[in-house]
Each structure stands twice: as structure tokens, then as C-alpha cells.
Scaffold this motif. Structure first.
Motif, PDB file in Angstrom:
ATOM      1  N   LEU A 164       0.646  -1.671   0.135  1.00  0.00           N
ATOM      2  CA  LEU A 164      -0.230   0.672   0.141  1.00  0.00           C
ATOM      3  C   LEU A 164       0.755   1.475   0.179  1.00  0.00           C
ATOM      4  N   LEU A 165       2.264   0.900   0.416  1.00  0.00           N
ATOM      5  CA  LEU A 165       2.770   2.562   0.857  1.00  0.00           C
ATOM      6  C   LEU A 165       3.418   2.963  -0.583  1.00  0.00           C
ATOM      7  N   MET A 166       3.777   1.959  -1.508  1.00  0.00           N
ATOM      8  CA  MET A 166       4.083   1.767  -2.506  1.00  0.00           C
ATOM      9  C   MET A 166       3.248   1.666  -3.990  1.00  0.00           C
ATOM     10  N   SER A 167       1.799   2.061  -3.756  1.00  0.00           N
ATOM     11  CA  SER A 167       1.273   1.801  -4.577  1.00  0.00           C
ATOM     12  C   SER A 167       0.573   3.347  -4.239  1.00  0.00           C
ATOM     13  N   GLY A 168      -0.309   3.964  -5.564  1.00  0.00           N
ATOM     14  CA  GLY A 168      -0.879   4.891  -5.345  1.00  0.00           C
ATOM     15  C   GLY A 168      -1.810   5.817  -4.375  1.00  0.00           C
ATOM     16  N   PHE A 169      -2.080   4.997  -3.324  1.00  0.00           N
ATOM     17  CA  PHE A 169      -2.988   5.022  -1.831  1.00  0.00           C
ATOM     18  C   PHE A 169      -1.447   5.303  -0.512  1.00  0.00           C
ATOM     19  N   PHE A 170      -0.438   5.290  -0.878  1.00  0.00           N
ATOM     20  CA  PHE A 170      -0.381   5.595  -0.084  1.00  0.00           C
ATOM     21  C   PHE A 170      -0.005   6.472   1.153  1.00  0.00           C
ATOM     22  N   ASP A 171      -0.382   7.609   0.205  1.00  0.00           N
ATOM     23  CA  ASP A 171      -0.826   9.187   1.113  1.00  0.00           C
ATOM     24  C   ASP A 171      -1.467   8.910   2.175  1.00  0.00           C
ATOM     25  N   PHE A 172      -2.677   8.521   1.826  1.00  0.00           N
ATOM     26  CA  PHE A 172      -3.748   8.195   2.648  1.00  0.00           C
ATOM     27  C   PHE A 172      -3.255   6.932   3.284  1.00  0.00           C
ATOM     28  N   ALA A 173      -3.008   5.236   3.201  1.00  0.00           N
ATOM     29  CA  ALA A 173      -1.935   4.646   3.509  1.00  0.00           C
ATOM     30  C   ALA A 173      -1.616   5.058   5.176  1.00  0.00           C
ATOM     31  N   CYS A 174      -0.851   6.321   4.422  1.00  0.00           N
ATOM     32  CA  CYS A 174       0.109   6.607   5.854  1.00  0.00           C
ATOM     33  C   CYS A 174      -0.697   6.874   7.574  1.00  0.00           C
ATOM     34  N   TYR A 175      -1.909   7.969   6.631  1.00  0.00           N
ATOM     35  CA  TYR A 175      -3.360   8.168   7.944  1.00  0.00           C
ATOM     36  C   TYR A 175      -3.091   7.099   8.725  1.00  0.00           C
ATOM     37  N   ALA A 176      -3.754   5.684   7.500  1.00  0.00           N
ATOM     38  CA  ALA A 176      -4.442   5.049   8.171  1.00  0.00           C
ATOM     39  C   ALA A 176      -3.677   3.582   9.268  1.00  0.00           C
ATOM     40  N   ILE A 177      -2.649   3.655   8.668  1.00  0.00           N
ATOM     41  CA  ILE A 177      -1.196   2.987   9.815  1.00  0.00           C
ATOM     42  C   ILE A 177      -1.586   3.829  10.815  1.00  0.00           C
ATOM     43  N   GLY A 178      -1.149   5.583  10.931  1.00  0.00           N
ATOM     44  CA  GLY A 178      -1.170   6.130  12.171  1.00  0.00           C
ATOM     45  C   GLY A 178      -2.256   5.734  12.761  1.00  0.00           C
ATOM     46  N   LEU A 179      -3.914   5.453  12.687  1.00  0.00           N
ATOM     47  CA  LEU A 179      -4.578   4.881  13.240  1.00  0.00           C
ATOM     48  C   LEU A 179      -4.939   3.773  13.678  1.00  0.00           C
ATOM     49  N   THR A 180      -3.858   2.872  13.712  1.00  0.00           N
ATOM     50  CA  THR A 180      -3.751   1.951  14.043  1.00  0.00           C
ATOM     51  C   THR A 180      -3.037   1.764  15.072  1.00  0.00           C
ATOM     52  N   LYS A 181      -2.528  -0.313  15.660  1.00  0.00           N
ATOM     53  CA  LYS A 181      -1.789   0.586  16.823  1.00  0.00           C
ATOM     54  C   LYS A 181       0.001  -0.106  15.887  1.00  0.00           C
ATOM     55  N   ILE A 182       0.203  -0.154  14.462  1.00  0.00           N
ATOM     56  CA  ILE A 182       1.431  -0.526  14.454  1.00  0.00           C
ATOM     57  C   ILE A 182       2.081  -0.087  14.794  1.00  0.00           C
ATOM     58  N   THR A 183       3.540  -0.122  15.343  1.00  0.00           N
ATOM     59  CA  THR A 183       4.333   0.790  16.175  1.00  0.00           C
ATOM     60  C   THR A 183       5.408   1.352  15.039  1.00  0.00           C
ATOM     61  N   TRP A 184       5.920   2.845  15.799  1.00  0.00           N
ATOM     62  CA  TRP A 184       6.667   3.994  14.965  1.00  0.00           C
ATOM     63  C   TRP A 184       8.057   2.930  13.622  1.00  0.00           C
ATOM     64  N   LYS A 185       8.421   1.719  14.815  1.00  0.00           N
ATOM     65  CA  LYS A 185       9.393   1.429  14.178  1.00  0.00           C
ATOM     66  C   LYS A 185       9.431   0.150  13.359  1.00  0.00           C
ATOM     67  N   ARG A 186       8.382  -0.482  13.113  1.00  0.00           N
ATOM     68  CA  ARG A 186       7.705  -0.654  11.983  1.00  0.00           C
ATOM     69  C   ARG A 186       6.948  -0.865  11.273  1.00  0.00           C
ATOM     70  N   PHE A 187       6.513   0.669  11.482  1.00  0.00           N
ATOM     71  CA  PHE A 187       6.107   1.705  10.640  1.00  0.00           C
ATOM     72  C   PHE A 187       7.391   1.929   9.022  1.00  0.00           C
ATOM     73  N   MET A 188       8.311   2.518  10.067  1.00  0.00           N
ATOM     74  CA  MET A 188       9.953   2.886   9.314  1.00  0.00           C
ATOM     75  C   MET A 188      10.128   1.960   8.486  1.00  0.00           C
ATOM     76  N   PRO A 189      11.108   0.149   9.037  1.00  0.00           N
ATOM     77  CA  PRO A 189      11.711   0.401   7.313  1.00  0.00           C
ATOM     78  C   PRO A 189      10.866   0.029   5.559  1.00  0.00           C
ATOM     79  N   ALA A 190       9.427  -0.429   6.379  1.00  0.00           N
ATOM     80  CA  ALA A 190       8.645  -0.573   4.989  1.00  0.00           C
ATOM     81  C   ALA A 190       8.352   1.275   4.597  1.00  0.00           C
TER      82      ALA A 190
END
Length: 205
Positions: free
Chosen positions: A103-129
């Protein structure tokens, strides 16, 4: 010389700001700025500019959603754009790291960043992706700008004529490689986009 350097810095700043705004508030087509960076500054410098713009803006989007929550993001983006964020459900983001990266590689990546921020995914897990996806998805668009600059320098008519005549010496080496690879990766990203779009629609039904 000083004026040229000053103009270059202004252009870098404008590309950084416009690309960042196009991600934080998705109202502008951001890919044009990636191509413009490659066209003006070449592949390496252009990719560095766009990488930091994307890293900065995607991090801001993630942190805004994480710290301020759904209501603030709805006010920031509007209800229509928020529906896109909501469509990227946490039910299949939190439990599927590869899908999140796609999703972060797709055309939805800008929306995906907001969506991921609303989940319990941690910053450390988000950064490498995020870092991986920025490099993979931005590179072909920056490279297309480099190829466009080369075509401009040669002249489109001469460029096409030399290809038809098999005279590839003027676009050989790195330029030809970038041209081919950028086309292939953009094509693959378009396929990923189509797949993810249909996948999300299926999950909503």
C-alpha cells in the motif's frame, strides 16, 4: 554562479514543499514533482530530494493520525478523503506487513500513512516499510524525469529516429537502463494499484 546556486536552492525548496503538501493534503498529483526533480537535478540528487520530502511528509501524516486521532484527520482531509483512509482497514493492515508495504508503494500511500497512524502499528515497524517503499516507488518516476531530460537534449524527433534506426549509442548506458527500468517498475506499480483497489473493494462488500 551565485545566482545559479540560489535559483537551484529555491527550486529544491519548492519541490520539497510542493511534494510534501501533495502527500499531507492529497490535493495535488505528487508524481509530477518526482519527475521534475529527476529532470532538473538528475537521478541521484533528484531521488534524495524526493526521498526526504516523502519521508518528512509521510512521517507527519503518521504522527498526526497517531497523536490527534480520527476526528482531527477528518477535519484536515474532509469527509470524502477520510472515507479513503477508512477504507484501508486496520483489520488487514495490522496483521499483514507485506500488504502494508505494498500500500505504501501504491497510489494510496498518502492515505495509507494516515490509516497506519490510526492503527496499533508501531513507529519502529512503520519506518522500514516506509523507507523501502519510498525508494522503490519514487525511483522510476525520478528516472523518467532523467530520461525526459535526455530526450529533450537530443530532440524527440531525433530520439525516435535513432531508436528506429537502431542507433542507441546516444541513449546507451545509464540513460537507457533508467528508461527501461523506470517503465517496467511504473507498469508493475500500476498492476499493484489495480490489485489493491479491487482487493479493498472486495473487503468492503
Amino acid at each position: 554562479m551565485i545566482a545559479s546556486n540560489f535559483f537551484g536552492l529555491i527550486l529544491v525548496f519548492l519541490l520539497f514543499v510542493l511534494r510534501s503538501i501533495s502527500i499531507i493534503i492529497p490535493i495535488l498529483p505528487g508524481t509530477i514533482f518526482s519527475a521534475a526533480a529527476g529532470f532538473q537535478f538528475g537521478f541521484t540528487q533528484g531521488l534524495v530530494i524526493i526521498f526526504f520530502a516523502d519521508f518528512f511528509s509521510c512521517s507527519i501524516s503518521f504522527l498526526l493520525a497517531r497523536k490527534l486521532g480520527r476526528k482531527y484527520i477528518t477535519r484536515l482531509l474532509g469527509s470524502r478523503q477520510m472515507r479513503r483512509v477508512e477504507s484501508i482497514s486496520q483489520d488487514y493492515l495490522e496483521n499483514n506487513y507485506f500488504l502494508m508495504t505494498a500500500l505504501l508503494m501504491s497510489g494510496f500511500f498518502d492515505f495509507a500513512c494516515y490509516a497506519i497512524g490510526l492503527t496499533k502499528i508501531t513507529w519502529k515497524r512503520f519506518m522500514p516499510a516506509l523507507i523501502f517503499s519510498i525508494i522503490i516507488s519514487d525511483s522510476p518516476f525520478v528516472a523518467s524525469g532523467v530520461a525526459a531530460r535526455k530526450i529533450k537534449d537530443i530532440g524527440l524527433k531525433n530520439f525516435l529516429q535513432k531508436i528506429l534506426n537502431g542507433e542507441l549509442d546516444t541513449i546507451s548506458g545509464n540513460y537507457l537502463f533508467l528508461f527501461i527500468i523506470s517503465f517496467v517498475i511504473i507498469f508493475l506499480l500500476a498492476i499493484i494499484n489495480i490489485y489493491l483497489n479491487s482487493y479493498m473493494q472486495e473487503l468492503q462488500t
